[in-house]
Design an enzyme around this catalytic site. Structure first.
Site, PDB file in Angstrom:
ATOM      1  N   TYR A  72       0.830  -1.215   0.000  1.00  0.00           N
ATOM      2  CA  TYR A  72       0.000   0.000   0.000  1.00  0.00           C
ATOM      3  C   TYR A  72       0.862   1.263   0.000  1.00  0.00           C
ATOM      4  O   TYR A  72       0.619   2.183  -0.764  1.00  0.00           O
ATOM      5  CB  TYR A  72      -0.927   0.006   1.231  1.00  0.00           C
ATOM      6  N   PHE A 124      -6.684  20.306 -24.646  1.00  0.00           N
ATOM      7  CA  PHE A 124      -7.315  19.016 -24.907  1.00  0.00           C
ATOM      8  C   PHE A 124      -8.723  19.013 -24.292  1.00  0.00           C
ATOM      9  O   PHE A 124      -8.986  19.763 -23.358  1.00  0.00           O
ATOM     10  CB  PHE A 124      -6.442  17.911 -24.299  1.00  0.00           C
ATOM     11  N   ASP A 125      -9.623  18.151 -24.809  1.00  0.00           N
ATOM     12  CA  ASP A 125     -11.024  18.234 -24.358  1.00  0.00           C
ATOM     13  C   ASP A 125     -11.219  17.997 -22.860  1.00  0.00           C
ATOM     14  O   ASP A 125     -11.991  18.700 -22.217  1.00  0.00           O
ATOM     15  CB  ASP A 125     -11.953  17.337 -25.200  1.00  0.00           C
ATOM     16  N   ASP A 215       1.089  20.001 -20.752  1.00  0.00           N
ATOM     17  CA  ASP A 215       0.260  18.808 -20.835  1.00  0.00           C
ATOM     18  C   ASP A 215       1.061  17.874 -21.735  1.00  0.00           C
ATOM     19  O   ASP A 215       1.097  18.034 -22.946  1.00  0.00           O
ATOM     20  CB  ASP A 215      -1.101  19.167 -21.440  1.00  0.00           C
ATOM     21  N   ALA A 217       1.155  14.536 -22.552  1.00  0.00           N
ATOM     22  CA  ALA A 217       0.746  13.199 -23.007  1.00  0.00           C
ATOM     23  C   ALA A 217       1.644  12.689 -24.142  1.00  0.00           C
ATOM     24  O   ALA A 217       2.010  11.517 -24.171  1.00  0.00           O
ATOM     25  CB  ALA A 217      -0.714  13.229 -23.448  1.00  0.00           C
ATOM     26  N   LYS A 258      -0.513   7.410 -23.466  1.00  0.00           N
ATOM     27  CA  LYS A 258       0.020   7.839 -24.758  1.00  0.00           C
ATOM     28  C   LYS A 258       1.508   7.470 -24.812  1.00  0.00           C
ATOM     29  O   LYS A 258       1.843   6.327 -25.030  1.00  0.00           O
ATOM     30  CB  LYS A 258      -0.198   9.339 -24.973  1.00  0.00           C
ATOM     31  N   HIS A 450     -19.704  14.355 -26.604  1.00  0.00           N
ATOM     32  CA  HIS A 450     -19.407  13.464 -27.736  1.00  0.00           C
ATOM     33  C   HIS A 450     -19.348  11.994 -27.340  1.00  0.00           C
ATOM     34  O   HIS A 450     -19.610  11.125 -28.151  1.00  0.00           O
ATOM     35  CB  HIS A 450     -18.102  13.885 -28.418  1.00  0.00           C
TER      36      HIS A 450
HETATM   37  C1  PLP Z   1      -5.393  11.880 -23.485  1.00  0.00           C
HETATM   38  C2  PLP Z   1      -5.028  13.233 -23.119  1.00  0.00           C
HETATM   39  C3  PLP Z   1      -5.424  13.789 -21.898  1.00  0.00           C
HETATM   40  C4  PLP Z   1      -6.296  13.057 -20.913  1.00  0.00           C
HETATM   41  O1  PLP Z   1      -5.743  11.863 -20.521  1.00  0.00           O
HETATM   42  P1  PLP Z   1      -6.583  10.560 -20.170  1.00  0.00           P
HETATM   43  O2  PLP Z   1      -5.537   9.583 -19.802  1.00  0.00           O
HETATM   44  O3  PLP Z   1      -7.370  10.180 -21.375  1.00  0.00           O
HETATM   45  O4  PLP Z   1      -7.479  10.895 -19.026  1.00  0.00           O
HETATM   46  C5  PLP Z   1      -5.002  15.080 -21.625  1.00  0.00           C
HETATM   47  N1  PLP Z   1      -4.289  15.790 -22.507  1.00  0.00           N
HETATM   48  C6  PLP Z   1      -3.908  15.298 -23.693  1.00  0.00           C
HETATM   49  C7  PLP Z   1      -3.102  16.121 -24.631  1.00  0.00           C
HETATM   50  C8  PLP Z   1      -4.272  14.010 -24.046  1.00  0.00           C
HETATM   51  O5  PLP Z   1      -3.922  13.531 -25.233  1.00  0.00           O
END
Ligand code: PLP
Length: 458
Positions: A72, A124-125, A215, A217, A258, A450
């Site tokens: 844990y 990002f969304d 961000d 990813a 990603k 969406h």
């Molecule tokens: C996928 C993504 C996110 C969100 O991540 P999740 O793992 O899907 O929650 C945030 N920003 C970018 C640029 C992304 O491609």
């Protein structure tokens, strides 16, 4: 003869996928209310919905899964992940989260309040969702070139410094808790941000005393493009470039689904101890104790290994070339695609593909449905449905670009699959004038609609 490029791996395990018929697909997409998220995966032949969590882990990552430490607190897997993050990004502190949006939720809980403004390139969304959920505003300061798919610009993810300066100049500092650079920039087509731009934004953020986050990813894909396209970086290693990118910002959020090539996972990494302490509380509240934060030990192990593999030049080269191969095939057939090609996906310009369909009939969604019916290939709409309604007026927000995104999972599909996808889309292109009508919405959620939206043919 010049030797062609080939994948720096071979296949040890396979997963069957099944082709289906046009009649089946027409029935299934209708049952799915014309929402591709509602299709069952066995109704899809080639799944290009997303590159998120859909990659193939390596034998080394699977070995790491077997030696995960499920304690844990203070698990060795936590320290393995911490070391990998420190070594690759250079940040001092980190918090594991179950995925990228969870990292946003934790970080934004500590940073964003109602009425705040968060400038960046196209958010990002889920990032935008988490900002707007807090009654704050995401401000898009992307360069104009990003919104014209035919303009050739090497770094369409760049932030327009004049637009950014205007936001910083015209608003009180307390209203701008952070600036976010999304690298690569998903919403504008998987487009990279140059090192020069990251540094210029960093300098401006410093002048105004505002924290800057990435961000990240697809930070490794961004670094690959810097190496390939930006002056002075041709001889630099990917990890060297990554360290340089992160050295001028205050922290990052990461969707490890990603560029860390795992099926689930995320993290926040940052340098400020004060902010770390603040975010820690939210991490415990929302995600789990700070040494696992919504991940199991085995997943943290696989993530750590994935960070090294995801920042390997040969891997990135074959991945991004595969994406480019699909892009070239489409471009050669005269299909309008975002150019230059992005890192993780090919973006088809739906407005130019179906110029006779009005925006009120959801052009990119119409194209995504047609491609599925034609071929069993599932892409995804990056257009009006994704853009949601304006939180105040509740009117549809019509983005400049209506895109069909064909997102390539990492290490999953072969060149034959790419040829198949291209043929499917070319067939739709050949009969595009026969597509007379789009769709209307019959049911939608108030935010991130969406995913669950229901549509009817007009
Ligand atoms: C996928 C993504 C996110 C969100 O991540 P999740 O793992 O899907 O929650 C945030 N920003 C970018 C640029 C992304 O491609």
């Amino acid at each position: 003869m010049k030797l062609p490029f080939a994948e720096p791996y071979k296949i040890k395990m396979v997963e069957p996928i099944r082709r289906n018929t046009r009649a089946e697909r027409e029935k299934w997409i209708k049952q799915a209310k014309y929402n591709l998220f509602n299709l069952r995966s066995d109704q899809v032949f080639i799944d290009l919905l997303t590159d998120s969590g859909t990659g193939a882990m390596s034998d080394r990552q699977w070995s790491e899964m077997m030696i995960g430490d499920e304690s844990y607190a203070g698990a060795s897997s936590y320290f393995k992940m911490k070391n990998a993050i420190q070594e690759i990004t250079g940040f001092t502190y980190f918090l594991p989260t179950h995925q990228g949006r969870a990292a946003e939720n934790v970080l934004f809980s500590a940073m964003i309040s109602e009425g705040d403004l968060i400038p960046g390139n196209s958010h990002f969304d889920t990032t935008k969702g988490h900002i707007e959920y807090r009654k704050a505003k995401a401000i898009d300061c992307t360069i104009d070139e990003a919104f014209d798919t035919s303009v050739d610009h090497p770094f369409k993810g760049d932030i327009d410094l004049i637009k950014l300066k205007a936001v910083l100049e015209n608003n009180p500092k307390e209203k701008i808790p952070l600036i976010i650079i999304t690298a690569t920039c998903n919403s504008s087509g998987g487009q990279p941000v140059s090192m020069r731009n990251i540094k210029a934004v960093s300098e401006m953020a410093g002048q105004y005393g505002i924290p800057l986050f990435i961000d990240g990813a697809r930070f490794a894909e961004n670094a690959y493009f810097i190496k390939k396209k930006e002056d002075g970086y041709a001889d630099a290693g990917i990890r060297e470039i990554v360290r340089e990118m992160f050295s001028v910002v205050d922290g990052m959020t990461m969707s490890s689904k990603k560029d860390a090539i795992v099926n689930m996972g995320g993290f926040i990494a940052l340098n400020s101890e004060t902010l770390f302490d603040k975010a820690k509380t939210y991490n415990i509240l929302f995600e789990g104790y700070i040494s696992y934060g919504g991940m199991s030990g085995r997943d943290m192990n696989a993530l750590a290994q994935g960070l090294y593999e995801g920042t390997d030049f040969n891997y990135l080269d074959s991945r991004i070339r595969q994406v480019g191969y699909l892009g070239m095939k489409l471009r050669e057939a005269g299909i309008p695609v975002q150019f230059p090609f992005g890192g993780h996906a090919i973006f088809v310009d739906a407005k130019r593909f179906l110029p006779h369909i009005p925006k009120e009939e959801y052009v990119a969604q119409t194209l995504a449905i047609e491609l599925y019916i034609e071929s069993g290939v599932r892409g995804v709409e990056i257009g009006t449905l994704l853009a949601d309604r304006d939180p105040v007026t509740r009117e549809n927000r019509y983005p400049i670009l209506e895109l069909l995104r064909l997102t390539i999972p990492r290490r999953v599909y072969t060149k034959n699959h790419m040829d198949y996808v291209a043929a499917g889309l070319i067939n739709v292109f050949d009969r595009h004038l026969e597509i007379k009508k789009g769709f209307k919405i019959v049911k939608e959620a108030p935010i991130l609609r969406h995913f669950t939206i229901e549509l009817e043919r007009l």
